[in-house]
Design a protein around this motif. Structure first.
Motif, PDB file in Angstrom:
ATOM      1  N   GLN A 154      36.554  59.724 -15.267  1.00 36.60           N
ATOM      2  CA  GLN A 154      37.265  59.737 -14.226  1.00 36.60           C
ATOM      3  C   GLN A 154      38.018  61.147 -13.939  1.00 36.60           C
ATOM      4  N   LYS A 155      37.908  61.629 -12.674  1.00 38.27           N
ATOM      5  CA  LYS A 155      38.450  62.894 -12.506  1.00 38.27           C
ATOM      6  C   LYS A 155      39.239  62.888 -10.819  1.00 38.27           C
ATOM      7  N   ASP A 156      40.226  63.195 -10.616  1.00 39.82           N
ATOM      8  CA  ASP A 156      40.886  63.192  -9.411  1.00 39.82           C
ATOM      9  C   ASP A 156      40.728  61.644  -8.855  1.00 39.82           C
ATOM     10  N   ASP A 157      40.834  60.601  -9.849  1.00 39.13           N
ATOM     11  CA  ASP A 157      41.043  59.356  -9.328  1.00 39.13           C
ATOM     12  C   ASP A 157      39.415  58.887  -8.902  1.00 39.13           C
ATOM     13  N   LEU A 158      38.581  59.742  -9.076  1.00 46.15           N
ATOM     14  CA  LEU A 158      37.138  59.255  -8.864  1.00 46.15           C
ATOM     15  C   LEU A 158      36.457  58.976  -9.921  1.00 46.15           C
ATOM     16  N   LEU A 159      35.616  58.012  -9.755  1.00 44.10           N
ATOM     17  CA  LEU A 159      34.650  57.766 -11.021  1.00 44.10           C
ATOM     18  C   LEU A 159      33.126  58.530 -10.831  1.00 44.10           C
ATOM     19  N   THR A 160      32.609  58.890 -11.989  1.00 44.89           N
ATOM     20  CA  THR A 160      31.429  59.519 -12.016  1.00 44.89           C
ATOM     21  C   THR A 160      30.621  58.994 -13.264  1.00 44.89           C
ATOM     22  N   LEU A 161      29.450  58.698 -12.866  1.00 45.48           N
ATOM     23  CA  LEU A 161      28.419  58.050 -13.803  1.00 45.48           C
ATOM     24  C   LEU A 161      27.524  59.101 -14.136  1.00 45.48           C
ATOM     25  N   TYR A 191      13.399  70.199 -18.946  1.00 48.87           N
ATOM     26  CA  TYR A 191      12.172  70.531 -19.450  1.00 48.87           C
ATOM     27  C   TYR A 191      12.685  70.908 -21.036  1.00 48.87           C
ATOM     28  N   ASP A 192      11.677  70.855 -21.799  1.00 45.96           N
ATOM     29  CA  ASP A 192      12.018  71.366 -23.082  1.00 45.96           C
ATOM     30  C   ASP A 192      11.515  72.623 -23.313  1.00 45.96           C
ATOM     31  N   ALA A 193      11.251  73.170 -24.587  1.00 52.96           N
ATOM     32  CA  ALA A 193      10.887  74.587 -25.027  1.00 52.96           C
ATOM     33  C   ALA A 193       9.401  74.813 -24.584  1.00 52.96           C
ATOM     34  N   ASP A 194       8.574  73.726 -24.400  1.00 54.82           N
ATOM     35  CA  ASP A 194       7.318  74.208 -24.174  1.00 54.82           C
ATOM     36  C   ASP A 194       7.045  73.988 -22.636  1.00 54.82           C
ATOM     37  N   GLY A 195       8.145  74.126 -21.884  1.00 55.38           N
ATOM     38  CA  GLY A 195       8.009  73.927 -20.337  1.00 55.38           C
ATOM     39  C   GLY A 195       7.376  72.521 -19.709  1.00 55.38           C
ATOM     40  N   ARG A 196       7.832  71.569 -20.546  1.00 53.91           N
ATOM     41  CA  ARG A 196       7.317  70.184 -20.184  1.00 53.91           C
ATOM     42  C   ARG A 196       8.690  69.480 -19.722  1.00 53.91           C
ATOM     43  N   MET A 197       8.278  68.729 -18.583  1.00 54.08           N
ATOM     44  CA  MET A 197       9.397  67.988 -18.031  1.00 54.08           C
ATOM     45  C   MET A 197       9.883  66.820 -18.883  1.00 54.08           C
ATOM     46  N   THR A 198      11.060  66.362 -19.389  1.00 51.40           N
ATOM     47  CA  THR A 198      11.214  65.675 -20.309  1.00 51.40           C
ATOM     48  C   THR A 198      12.251  64.266 -19.547  1.00 51.40           C
ATOM     49  N   GLY A 199      12.637  64.696 -18.544  1.00 50.09           N
ATOM     50  CA  GLY A 199      13.621  63.550 -17.515  1.00 50.09           C
ATOM     51  C   GLY A 199      14.471  64.241 -16.705  1.00 50.09           C
ATOM     52  N   ILE A 200      15.362  63.453 -16.014  1.00 53.85           N
ATOM     53  CA  ILE A 200      16.254  63.725 -15.228  1.00 53.85           C
ATOM     54  C   ILE A 200      17.476  63.203 -15.521  1.00 53.85           C
ATOM     55  N   ARG A 201      18.637  63.959 -15.261  1.00 55.09           N
ATOM     56  CA  ARG A 201      19.992  63.642 -15.562  1.00 55.09           C
ATOM     57  C   ARG A 201      20.787  63.791 -14.418  1.00 55.09           C
ATOM     58  N   HIS A 202      21.351  62.480 -14.216  1.00 54.62           N
ATOM     59  CA  HIS A 202      22.200  62.094 -12.962  1.00 54.62           C
ATOM     60  C   HIS A 202      23.629  62.236 -13.199  1.00 54.62           C
ATOM     61  N   HIS A 203      24.180  62.545 -11.991  1.00 50.11           N
ATOM     62  CA  HIS A 203      25.759  62.710 -12.339  1.00 50.11           C
ATOM     63  C   HIS A 203      26.195  62.123 -10.631  1.00 50.11           C
ATOM     64  N   TRP A 204      26.591  60.917 -10.692  1.00 51.77           N
ATOM     65  CA  TRP A 204      26.952  60.029  -9.382  1.00 51.77           C
ATOM     66  C   TRP A 204      28.447  59.915  -9.309  1.00 51.77           C
ATOM     67  N   THR A 205      28.942  60.455  -8.276  1.00 59.59           N
ATOM     68  CA  THR A 205      30.502  60.392  -8.073  1.00 59.59           C
ATOM     69  C   THR A 205      30.645  59.343  -6.777  1.00 59.59           C
ATOM     70  N   PHE A 206      31.493  58.429  -7.244  1.00 59.94           N
ATOM     71  CA  PHE A 206      31.649  57.212  -6.309  1.00 59.94           C
ATOM     72  C   PHE A 206      32.688  57.449  -5.311  1.00 59.94           C
ATOM     73  N   ASP A 207      32.830  56.967  -4.434  1.00 58.26           N
ATOM     74  CA  ASP A 207      33.683  57.143  -3.230  1.00 58.26           C
ATOM     75  C   ASP A 207      35.343  56.424  -3.754  1.00 58.26           C
ATOM     76  N   ASP A 208      36.384  57.000  -3.154  1.00 54.89           N
ATOM     77  CA  ASP A 208      37.510  56.678  -3.818  1.00 54.89           C
ATOM     78  C   ASP A 208      38.058  55.288  -3.716  1.00 54.89           C
ATOM     79  N   MET A 209      37.485  54.481  -2.462  1.00 55.09           N
ATOM     80  CA  MET A 209      37.773  53.151  -2.482  1.00 55.09           C
ATOM     81  C   MET A 209      36.928  52.456  -3.744  1.00 55.09           C
ATOM     82  N   PHE A 210      35.846  52.703  -3.714  1.00 54.78           N
ATOM     83  CA  PHE A 210      35.114  52.019  -4.756  1.00 54.78           C
ATOM     84  C   PHE A 210      35.785  52.511  -6.057  1.00 54.78           C
ATOM     85  N   SER A 211      36.037  53.641  -6.366  1.00 52.48           N
ATOM     86  CA  SER A 211      36.439  54.095  -7.542  1.00 52.48           C
ATOM     87  C   SER A 211      37.773  53.496  -8.239  1.00 52.48           C
ATOM     88  N   SER A 212      38.411  53.162  -6.877  1.00 49.87           N
ATOM     89  CA  SER A 212      40.044  52.359  -7.043  1.00 49.87           C
ATOM     90  C   SER A 212      39.773  50.947  -7.727  1.00 49.87           C
TER      91      SER A 212
END
Length: 216
Positions: A122-129, A43-64
């Motif tokens: 990459q953290k602990d061999d996993l990828l996060t988008l 949300y912004d300073a006026d209390g309006r929603m501005t968007g969504i931020r994603h953090h997606w961590t993939f499984d170890d096989m896919f990351s590898s």
């Protein structure tokens, strides 16, 4: 058929990975990729929603396998800069699936701009988008309902155990709730054919949607 199904999460993978992913799972139903998700509704300073931020961590096989063949200064370790081409392919490929993010604001369909501030780490061999979906127009919202899912159910999403969804800058009156629908065990009895000919009006993956609601 394989490339068509895998396209939304291609990440520039080699044909060898595609063959491996399919052959290892051909006798089972989807999903083939597992993602642990955290998201921030911004949300912004006026209390309006501005968007969504994603953090997606993939499984170890896919990351590898996603990083096979990539050049890096340190073997098996990749910087954000080295992973940036994969991040760009990822967000570009997700466009036709609305970035696996569906939503309504005050009863109307939420309209998002293309992703910004995207990168892979990459953290602990996993990828996060990481990426942000800005709303086309910031809005004061009484009701926000979001669903995160892959309509083809090639990718399975699950909420992170701790604080999977947070509100950033939201008015104090806003209350957050989450819900995971569906019994993933039923997917084990399905054949691959249902995914090779998906029904766009009734996507199988919708029944496993991760639901997010904000009431202000």
């Amino acid at each position: 058929m394989i490339s068509r199904i895998f396209r939304p999460f291609a990440l520039g993978l080699s044909a060898g990975l595609l063959a491996l992913a399919f052959s290892a799972s051909a006798a089972r139903a989807h999903p083939h990729v597992y993602v642990t998700m955290k998201s921030e509704i911004v949300y912004d300073a006026d209390g309006r929603m501005t968007g969504i931020r994603h953090h997606w961590t993939f499984d170890d096989m896919f990351s590898s396998y996603a990083t096979q063949g990539l050049e890096s200064k340190e073997t098996g370790k990749f910087s954000r800069e080295e992973l940036q081409p994969l991040a760009e392919v990822n967000v570009t490929s997700l466009k036709e699936f609305d970035f696996f993010t569906q939503g309504k604001m005050n009863g109307e369909k939420a309209e998002f701009e293309p992703p910004v501030d995207y990168f892979l780490e990459q953290k602990d061999d996993l990828l996060t988008l990481h990426f942000t979906l800005p709303l086309k127009k910031p809005a004061a919202t009484k009701d926000v309902d979001l669903e995160i899912y892959d309509p083809l159910y090639f990718v399975a999403f699950e909420f992170a155990e701790k604080e999977p969804i947070t509100l950033k800058g939201a008015p104090a009156s806003c209350k957050l709730s989450t819900l995971k629908l569906g019994d993933e065990s039923q997917s084990k009895t399905l054949s691959e054919s249902i995914f090779s000919r998906p029904d766009p009006n009734n996507p199988f993956g919708a029944q496993f949607a991760n639901k997010i609601a904000v009431k202000c």
